[in-house]
Scaffold this motif. Structure first.
Motif, short mmCIF file in Angstrom:
data_model
loop_
_atom_site.label_atom_id
_atom_site.label_comp_id
_atom_site.label_asym_id
_atom_site.label_seq_id
_atom_site.Cartn_x
_atom_site.Cartn_y
_atom_site.Cartn_z
N LEU A 110 0.83 -1.20 0.00
CA LEU A 110 0.00 0.00 0.00
C LEU A 110 0.87 1.25 0.00
CD1 LEU A 110 -2.81 1.39 0.30
CD2 LEU A 110 -2.47 1.21 2.78
N VAL A 111 2.00 1.20 0.66
CA VAL A 111 2.93 2.33 0.73
C VAL A 111 3.80 2.38 -0.52
CG1 VAL A 111 4.87 3.32 2.03
CG2 VAL A 111 2.93 2.29 3.25
N LYS A 112 4.31 1.23 -0.93
CA LYS A 112 5.24 1.16 -2.06
C LYS A 112 4.56 1.33 -3.42
CE LYS A 112 9.26 -0.34 -0.20
NZ LYS A 112 10.55 0.19 -0.48
N GLN A 113 3.34 0.82 -3.54
CA GLN A 113 2.60 0.86 -4.80
C GLN A 113 1.21 1.44 -4.53
OE1 GLN A 113 3.39 -3.45 -5.51
NE2 GLN A 113 3.78 -2.71 -7.59
N SER A 114 1.18 2.69 -4.16
CA SER A 114 -0.03 3.31 -3.63
C SER A 114 -1.21 3.33 -4.61
CB SER A 114 0.28 4.72 -3.15
OG SER A 114 0.72 5.51 -4.23
N ARG A 115 -0.97 3.21 -5.89
CA ARG A 115 -2.07 3.27 -6.85
C ARG A 115 -2.69 1.90 -7.14
NH1 ARG A 115 -2.46 8.13 -10.30
NH2 ARG A 115 -3.86 6.70 -11.34
N LEU A 116 -2.02 0.84 -6.70
CA LEU A 116 -2.51 -0.51 -6.96
C LEU A 116 -3.72 -0.82 -6.07
CD1 LEU A 116 -1.60 -2.75 -8.88
CD2 LEU A 116 -0.28 -3.71 -7.01
N SER A 117 -4.81 -1.32 -6.65
CA SER A 117 -6.06 -1.48 -5.91
C SER A 117 -6.19 -2.79 -5.14
CB SER A 117 -7.24 -1.36 -6.87
OG SER A 117 -7.22 -2.40 -7.83
N VAL A 118 -5.37 -3.78 -5.46
CA VAL A 118 -5.38 -5.06 -4.76
C VAL A 118 -3.94 -5.43 -4.49
CG1 VAL A 118 -6.06 -7.49 -4.87
CG2 VAL A 118 -7.45 -5.76 -6.03
N VAL A 119 -3.57 -5.50 -3.21
CA VAL A 119 -2.17 -5.77 -2.87
C VAL A 119 -2.07 -6.85 -1.80
CG1 VAL A 119 -1.39 -3.44 -3.47
CG2 VAL A 119 -2.09 -3.92 -1.13
N PRO A 120 -0.96 -7.60 -1.84
CA PRO A 120 -0.73 -8.58 -0.77
C PRO A 120 -0.27 -7.88 0.51
CG PRO A 120 1.12 -8.55 -2.29
CD PRO A 120 0.09 -7.61 -2.85
N VAL A 121 -0.51 -8.55 1.62
CA VAL A 121 -0.07 -8.07 2.92
C VAL A 121 0.66 -9.24 3.58
CG1 VAL A 121 -0.81 -7.24 5.19
CG2 VAL A 121 -2.03 -6.48 3.13
N ALA A 122 1.90 -9.04 4.00
CA ALA A 122 2.67 -10.10 4.66
C ALA A 122 2.06 -10.39 6.03
CB ALA A 122 4.13 -9.66 4.81
N ALA A 123 2.26 -11.60 6.51
CA ALA A 123 1.67 -12.02 7.79
C ALA A 123 2.07 -11.09 8.93
CB ALA A 123 2.08 -13.46 8.11
N GLU A 124 3.32 -10.68 8.99
CA GLU A 124 3.75 -9.78 10.07
C GLU A 124 3.09 -8.41 9.92
OE1 GLU A 124 5.44 -8.37 13.54
OE2 GLU A 124 5.10 -10.41 12.84
N GLU A 125 2.96 -7.93 8.69
CA GLU A 125 2.27 -6.66 8.45
C GLU A 125 0.81 -6.77 8.89
OE1 GLU A 125 4.84 -5.31 4.48
OE2 GLU A 125 3.02 -6.53 4.25
N TRP A 126 0.19 -7.89 8.59
CA TRP A 126 -1.19 -8.13 9.00
C TRP A 126 -1.32 -8.03 10.53
CZ3 TRP A 126 -5.71 -8.62 6.38
CH2 TRP A 126 -6.81 -9.11 7.09
N ARG A 127 -0.41 -8.68 11.25
CA ARG A 127 -0.46 -8.65 12.72
C ARG A 127 -0.30 -7.23 13.25
NH1 ARG A 127 1.86 -13.71 11.88
NH2 ARG A 127 4.00 -12.96 11.80
N ILE A 128 0.63 -6.49 12.67
CA ILE A 128 0.86 -5.11 13.13
C ILE A 128 -0.37 -4.25 12.88
CG2 ILE A 128 2.19 -3.01 12.67
CD1 ILE A 128 4.59 -4.94 12.01
#
Length: 137
Positions: A110-128
């Motif tokens: 979401l930060v690196k590719q802010s215009r992309l509408s569907v992005v993966p989220v890593a498990a640790e990012e999800w927890r945070i």
């Protein structure tokens, strides 16, 4: 289970509308990278529901309930859609500013590719993000 983030402009389709509908297809994606992310989704995967352009915050969590199938609105047959259902609203919306302020989320798509509408989220990012949102991961 894999984790994702789906962006929607609240004026086009909001979290409240999804809750009212109970289930919807996530259609209209016309970016090949975002479409590939839809194709990678499996039943039971979770995704953050992010209000883009207005609000700029994560407001809920959805579950993928139907894997990728042809997007009926794509007359050329190149793109897919998935079905989602709302699981829960977040207790505390997580703003884009708060995400950018958290160093551990610097690589979030979401930060690196802010215009992309569907992005993966890593498990640790999800927890945070779940902790920031006041919901269990």
């Amino acid at each position: 289970m894999r984790y994702w983030l789906l962006k929607s402009e609240p004026s086009a389709y909001s979290w409240d509308q999804l809750v009212k509908d109970g289930r919807t297809n996530w259609s209209g994606v016309r970016n090949f990278q975002a479409a590939n992310n839809l194709k990678a989704m499996k039943n039971g995967d979770r995704a953050f529901f992010y209000h883009s352009n207005e609000g700029l915050d994560i407001v809920g969590i959805v579950e993928i309930v139907k894997e990728a199938y042809p997007d009926a609105s794509d007359k050329q047959g190149r793109f897919v859609m998935v079905d989602v259902r709302p699981l829960q609203p977040v207790k505390q919306p997580v703003t884009l500013a708060a995400i950018k302020a958290e160093p551990k989320l610097a690589d979030l798509a979401l930060v690196k590719q802010s215009r992309l509408s569907v992005v993966p989220v890593a498990a640790e990012e999800w927890r945070i993000i779940c902790k920031m949102a006041g919901v269990p991961a």
